[in-house]
Scaffold this motif. Structure first.
Motif, short mmCIF file in Angstrom:
data_model
loop_
_atom_site.label_atom_id
_atom_site.label_comp_id
_atom_site.label_asym_id
_atom_site.label_seq_id
_atom_site.Cartn_x
_atom_site.Cartn_y
_atom_site.Cartn_z
N PHE A 79 0.78 -1.16 -0.12
CA PHE A 79 0.04 0.10 -0.10
C PHE A 79 0.77 1.15 0.08
CE2 PHE A 79 -3.06 3.16 1.73
CZ PHE A 79 -4.27 2.75 0.99
N SER A 80 1.74 1.06 0.80
CA SER A 80 2.84 2.54 1.06
C SER A 80 3.65 2.74 -0.55
CB SER A 80 3.71 2.15 2.00
OG SER A 80 3.22 2.15 3.24
N ALA A 81 3.93 1.53 -1.04
CA ALA A 81 4.41 1.47 -2.45
C ALA A 81 3.56 2.26 -3.52
CB ALA A 81 4.91 0.13 -2.89
N LEU A 82 2.39 1.86 -3.34
CA LEU A 82 1.35 2.65 -4.43
C LEU A 82 1.18 3.79 -3.90
CD1 LEU A 82 -1.49 -0.15 -4.27
CD2 LEU A 82 -0.15 0.65 -6.30
N MET A 83 1.17 4.21 -2.81
CA MET A 83 1.13 5.76 -2.34
C MET A 83 2.44 6.44 -2.90
SD MET A 83 -0.18 5.36 1.64
CE MET A 83 0.67 6.89 1.97
N ARG A 84 3.61 6.17 -2.86
CA ARG A 84 4.56 6.53 -3.47
C ARG A 84 4.64 6.68 -4.86
NH1 ARG A 84 7.31 3.47 0.31
NH2 ARG A 84 7.94 1.64 -0.95
N LEU A 85 4.21 5.79 -5.35
CA LEU A 85 3.97 5.72 -7.03
C LEU A 85 3.07 6.96 -7.36
CD1 LEU A 85 4.33 4.04 -9.67
CD2 LEU A 85 2.43 2.96 -9.18
N TYR A 86 1.90 7.16 -6.66
CA TYR A 86 0.96 7.82 -6.82
C TYR A 86 1.35 9.61 -6.12
CZ TYR A 86 -1.50 4.50 -9.58
OH TYR A 86 -1.80 3.63 -10.51
N GLY A 87 2.23 9.40 -5.48
CA GLY A 87 2.76 10.85 -4.53
C GLY A 87 1.63 11.32 -3.73
N ILE A 88 1.02 10.42 -3.18
CA ILE A 88 0.12 10.43 -2.07
C ILE A 88 0.69 10.31 -0.72
CG2 ILE A 88 -2.00 9.78 -1.01
CD1 ILE A 88 -2.49 8.40 -3.71
N ASP A 89 0.46 11.62 0.08
CA ASP A 89 0.89 11.65 1.41
C ASP A 89 -0.16 11.57 2.38
OD1 ASP A 89 2.44 12.46 3.82
OD2 ASP A 89 2.40 14.66 3.21
N PRO A 90 -0.19 10.78 3.49
CA PRO A 90 -1.21 10.51 4.39
C PRO A 90 -1.25 12.05 5.48
CG PRO A 90 0.54 9.16 5.14
CD PRO A 90 0.98 9.95 3.64
N ALA A 91 -0.27 12.61 5.41
CA ALA A 91 -0.31 13.73 6.38
C ALA A 91 -1.60 14.53 6.49
CB ALA A 91 0.67 14.75 6.39
N PRO A 92 -2.17 14.88 5.40
CA PRO A 92 -3.32 15.95 5.50
C PRO A 92 -4.54 15.43 6.04
CG PRO A 92 -2.12 15.87 3.25
CD PRO A 92 -1.44 14.99 3.89
N TYR A 93 -4.68 13.93 5.76
CA TYR A 93 -5.74 12.97 6.43
C TYR A 93 -5.36 13.15 7.92
CZ TYR A 93 -6.70 11.85 1.62
OH TYR A 93 -6.57 12.09 0.30
N ARG A 94 -4.33 13.02 8.26
CA ARG A 94 -4.21 13.01 9.76
C ARG A 94 -4.21 14.29 10.47
NH1 ARG A 94 1.45 10.24 8.81
NH2 ARG A 94 0.71 7.96 8.32
N ALA A 95 -3.93 15.40 9.67
CA ALA A 95 -4.25 16.77 10.23
C ALA A 95 -5.70 17.11 10.35
CB ALA A 95 -3.36 17.76 9.33
N GLN A 96 -6.47 16.61 9.46
CA GLN A 96 -7.78 16.68 9.23
C GLN A 96 -8.54 16.06 10.52
OE1 GLN A 96 -9.26 15.29 5.53
NE2 GLN A 96 -11.27 16.44 6.16
N PHE A 97 -8.12 15.03 11.19
CA PHE A 97 -8.60 14.42 12.38
C PHE A 97 -7.50 14.28 13.08
CE2 PHE A 97 -10.88 13.00 8.35
CZ PHE A 97 -12.11 13.40 8.67
N PRO A 98 -7.25 15.18 14.06
CA PRO A 98 -6.28 14.75 15.01
C PRO A 98 -6.32 14.06 16.08
CG PRO A 98 -7.31 17.01 15.34
CD PRO A 98 -7.80 16.53 14.15
N ASP A 99 -5.88 13.41 16.77
CA ASP A 99 -5.92 12.69 17.80
C ASP A 99 -6.60 13.26 19.01
OD1 ASP A 99 -4.90 10.27 16.59
OD2 ASP A 99 -2.84 10.56 17.47
N PRO A 100 -7.74 12.58 19.61
CA PRO A 100 -8.31 13.11 20.66
C PRO A 100 -7.38 13.28 21.91
CG PRO A 100 -9.18 11.26 20.58
CD PRO A 100 -8.13 11.42 19.44
#
Length: 70
Positions: free
Chosen positions: A45-66
């Protein structure tokens, strides 16, 4: 004119990219959970993310840990 093969390749690339984004959104940027939901191991899954240049950080920032403190 584009060939059928080229069009098919573009379609699957857009679909895969969109699918990865959706899994990350649902899993709030947690790559391991997103990979599990997609039926892939985390490394693939991470390899596919790298291939398509997808960063998970924006999704984490959108939903910060409680806040777990008191």
């Amino acid at each position: 004119l584009r060939s059928y093969k080229h069009s098919k390749q573009q379609f699957w690339s857009r679909y895969t990219c969109s699918y990865i984004h959706e899994q990350l959104r649902v899993c709030r940027g947690n790559v391991t959970r997103a990979a599990h939901r997609a039926g892939k191991n985390r490394r693939a899954f991470s390899a596919l993310m790298r291939l398509y240049g997808i960063d998970p950080a924006p999704y984490r920032a959108q939903f910060p840990d409680p806040d777990t403190e008191g």
